[in-house]
Enzyme design. Structure first.
Site, PDB file in Angstrom:
ATOM      1  N   ARG A  83       0.802  -1.235   0.000  1.00  0.00           N
ATOM      2  CA  ARG A  83       0.000   0.000   0.000  1.00  0.00           C
ATOM      3  C   ARG A  83       0.836   1.287   0.000  1.00  0.00           C
ATOM      4  NH1 ARG A  83      -3.684  -2.721   3.578  1.00  0.00           N
ATOM      5  NH2 ARG A  83      -5.429  -3.486   2.354  1.00  0.00           N
TER       6      ARG A  83
ATOM      7  N   LYS B 188       3.314  11.844 -11.540  1.00  0.00           N
ATOM      8  CA  LYS B 188       2.652  10.881 -12.427  1.00  0.00           C
ATOM      9  C   LYS B 188       3.478   9.603 -12.467  1.00  0.00           C
ATOM     10  CE  LYS B 188       0.144  13.951 -15.569  1.00  0.00           C
ATOM     11  NZ  LYS B 188       0.026  14.449 -16.947  1.00  0.00           N
TER      12      LYS B 188
ATOM     13  N   GLU C 160      11.275  19.852 -23.796  1.00  0.00           N
ATOM     14  CA  GLU C 160      10.404  20.107 -22.635  1.00  0.00           C
ATOM     15  C   GLU C 160      10.900  21.335 -21.848  1.00  0.00           C
ATOM     16  OE1 GLU C 160       7.579  18.473 -22.075  1.00  0.00           O
ATOM     17  OE2 GLU C 160       7.813  16.578 -23.162  1.00  0.00           O
TER      18      GLU C 160
ATOM     19  N   LYS D 163       7.083  23.786 -13.774  1.00  0.00           N
ATOM     20  CA  LYS D 163       6.204  22.621 -13.616  1.00  0.00           C
ATOM     21  C   LYS D 163       5.713  22.511 -12.171  1.00  0.00           C
ATOM     22  CE  LYS D 163       5.565  17.747 -14.299  1.00  0.00           C
ATOM     23  NZ  LYS D 163       5.886  16.524 -15.001  1.00  0.00           N
TER      24      LYS D 163
ATOM     25  N   GLU E 250      -4.455  17.239 -12.341  1.00  0.00           N
ATOM     26  CA  GLU E 250      -4.772  17.612 -13.718  1.00  0.00           C
ATOM     27  C   GLU E 250      -6.269  17.774 -13.964  1.00  0.00           C
ATOM     28  OE1 GLU E 250      -1.959  16.497 -17.171  1.00  0.00           O
ATOM     29  OE2 GLU E 250      -3.726  15.233 -17.441  1.00  0.00           O
TER      30      GLU E 250
ATOM     31  N   ARG F  43      -3.099  22.139 -14.997  1.00  0.00           N
ATOM     32  CA  ARG F  43      -1.954  21.274 -15.332  1.00  0.00           C
ATOM     33  C   ARG F  43      -1.927  20.922 -16.816  1.00  0.00           C
ATOM     34  NH1 ARG F  43       0.691  16.354 -11.786  1.00  0.00           N
ATOM     35  NH2 ARG F  43       2.271  15.791 -13.327  1.00  0.00           N
TER      36      ARG F  43
ATOM     37  N   ASN G 252       0.626  20.426 -21.324  1.00  0.00           N
ATOM     38  CA  ASN G 252       0.396  19.680 -22.556  1.00  0.00           C
ATOM     39  C   ASN G 252       0.763  20.513 -23.797  1.00  0.00           C
ATOM     40  OD1 ASN G 252      -0.516  17.197 -23.575  1.00  0.00           O
ATOM     41  ND2 ASN G 252      -2.449  18.123 -24.222  1.00  0.00           N
TER      42      ASN G 252
ATOM     43  N   HIS H 235       1.914  19.086 -27.127  1.00  0.00           N
ATOM     44  CA  HIS H 235       1.723  17.629 -27.065  1.00  0.00           C
ATOM     45  C   HIS H 235       0.504  17.123 -27.839  1.00  0.00           C
ATOM     46  CE1 HIS H 235       4.835  17.960 -24.070  1.00  0.00           C
ATOM     47  NE2 HIS H 235       4.902  16.651 -23.929  1.00  0.00           N
TER      48      HIS H 235
ATOM     49  N   HIS I  14       2.008  14.360 -29.767  1.00  0.00           N
ATOM     50  CA  HIS I  14       1.624  12.955 -29.553  1.00  0.00           C
ATOM     51  C   HIS I  14       1.136  12.311 -30.841  1.00  0.00           C
ATOM     52  CE1 HIS I  14       0.995  13.211 -24.930  1.00  0.00           C
ATOM     53  NE2 HIS I  14       2.151  12.672 -25.230  1.00  0.00           N
TER      54      HIS I  14
ATOM     55  N   HIS J  60      10.475  11.081 -28.361  1.00  0.00           N
ATOM     56  CA  HIS J  60       9.343  11.858 -27.848  1.00  0.00           C
ATOM     57  C   HIS J  60       9.582  13.366 -28.002  1.00  0.00           C
ATOM     58  CE1 HIS J  60       6.082  13.133 -25.224  1.00  0.00           C
ATOM     59  NE2 HIS J  60       6.952  13.801 -24.486  1.00  0.00           N
TER      60      HIS J  60
HETATM   61  N1  GLY Z   1       4.172  15.729 -18.459  1.00  0.00           N
HETATM   62  C1  GLY Z   1       3.182  16.641 -18.112  1.00  0.00           C
HETATM   63  C2  GLY Z   1       2.682  16.479 -16.712  1.00  0.00           C
HETATM   64  O1  GLY Z   1       3.362  15.897 -15.890  1.00  0.00           O
HETATM   65  O2  GLY Z   1       1.608  16.912 -16.421  1.00  0.00           O
END
Ligand code: GLY
Length: 343
Positions: free
Chosen positions: A98, A120, A162, A203, A213, A217, A221, A224, A228, A243
């Site tokens: 956990r 993330k 980035e 960031k 997000e 947030r 993007n 992207h 993407h 990328h």
């Molecule tokens: N890579 C964008 C974010 O972490 O929200």
């Protein structure tokens, strides 16, 4: 709150941190290239490199390794590697018993400026990138440039896109400074660490206001939606691109869209385009690919109701999320992009 340490004396920083944390065992998660940076007597779980190995099977291998080393909820994980290690190792640590405390030590520019920071974690599933995951921030992130001397220049360029993105969201002076960069020159570690400090802060500030997000947030993007789609198309056609290259082309395209829709200054489109043209060549697409690209954009995880949405700018530092763009806008912007890139 995630603590960030910027230093090129990584060994001292890790030792200090580990000594300050009450825990019963430290386990390092590395990939095959970064295992050599861990102490010789460390408990190490090594995973394979490459996005195609970012799978549930690899997560279970990490959980098995944690069991084997006798880790408990009171143990500490150190993720030492690129985005694959910090995403997947973070997820494994956040879910084992956990949840255990973990530290990220990114070894790539892309990892340092993006993946390792902001919480993330996850892995690919059913052919979809980062389909399963959790918001689970590392307690601490140690950011350095010391691993970058041996990184292929393509990797540096990938991460640098980035860094440019963060400057476009925040600070025109920094944006202009970044465009002076020469990838052929030896790395100036002090200067790059300072660039990273500023970049990561952009960031961190956005994530602090919107960690899960729900809104702002999505500004991260920028570049992207288009990026993407280009990355996925290249993959489908069996000609994968890094990328950050796709993001670089996406940034120029979305700067063009920003100009067309929000009057973003053309001067900045051209400054960015010239830098990207000089450093991110071999754009492998033609107008025959537009329909497939538009379909990919409509199916982007972040699009709503099949509409194509982007983060756009009215000026450097002034972003607007959830901007709907039409297929005609995108097609016009891709034409201008190909013009700028000279392809
Ligand atoms: N890579 C964008 C974010 O972490 O929200």
């Amino acid at each position: 709150m995630q603590s960030l340490i910027f230093t090129n004396d990584v060994t001292t920083a890790i030792n200090r941190l580990v000594n300050s944390i009450d825990h019963n065992l430290t386990v390092w998660i590395t990939d095959v290239n970064t295992a050599r940076y861990a102490p010789a007597d460390a408990h190490i779980i090594t995973i394979d490199d490459g996005d195609e190995r970012k799978t549930l099977e690899t997560v279970t291998r990490v959980w098995d390794g944690l069991e084997r080393h006798g880790a408990t909820r009171h143990s500490l994980v150190i993720n030492l590697g690129g985005g694959m290690v910090t995403d997947l190792g973070g997820f494994a640590a956040a879910t084992f018993k956990r949840g255990m405390r973990f530290i990220n030590v990114p070894t790539t520019l892309l990892g340092a400026v993006d993946a390792a920071v902001g919480g993330k974690t996850g892995f690919n599933y059913n052919g979809l990138k980062n389909e399963i995951g959790a918001f689970a921030p590392a307690s601490d992130v140690i950011i350095s440039t010391r691993y970058f001397d041996t990184l292929p220049v393509q990797e540096m360029k990938s991460g640098y896109a980035e860094v440019i993105k963060h400057a476009m969201l925040s600070d025109r002076k920094e944006f202009l400074r970044l465009l002076e960069h020469d990838f052929n020159a030896p790395i100036d570690h002090d200067n790059l660490l300072e660039r990273l400090r500023r970049s990561v802060q952009v960031k961190v500030d956005i994530v602090a206001r919107d960690p899960n997000e729900q809104g702002e947030r999505k500004a991260l993007n920028l570049g992207h939606t288009i990026g993407h789609a280009l990355e996925s198309l290249a993959m489908r056609h069996g000609k994968p691109v890094p990328h950050g290259y796709a993001v670089a082309w996406g940034l120029v395209t979305e700067a063009i869209l920003s100009h067309l829709i929000l009057k973003f200054p053309s001067e900045d489109v051209h400054l960015l385009g010239t830098f990207i043209r000089g450093n991110y060549r071999n754009f492998p697409f033609t107008c025959d690919d537009y329909n497939e690209l538009l379909a990919l954009m409509r199916h982007d995880k972040k699009s709503r109701d099949g509409e194509i949405t982007c983060t756009l700018l009215t000026a450097i530092g002034d972003y607007r999320i959830h901007q709907t763009v039409t297929p005609d806008d995108v097609t016009a912007a891709l034409d201008i992009l190909r013009d700028i890139l000279g392809v």
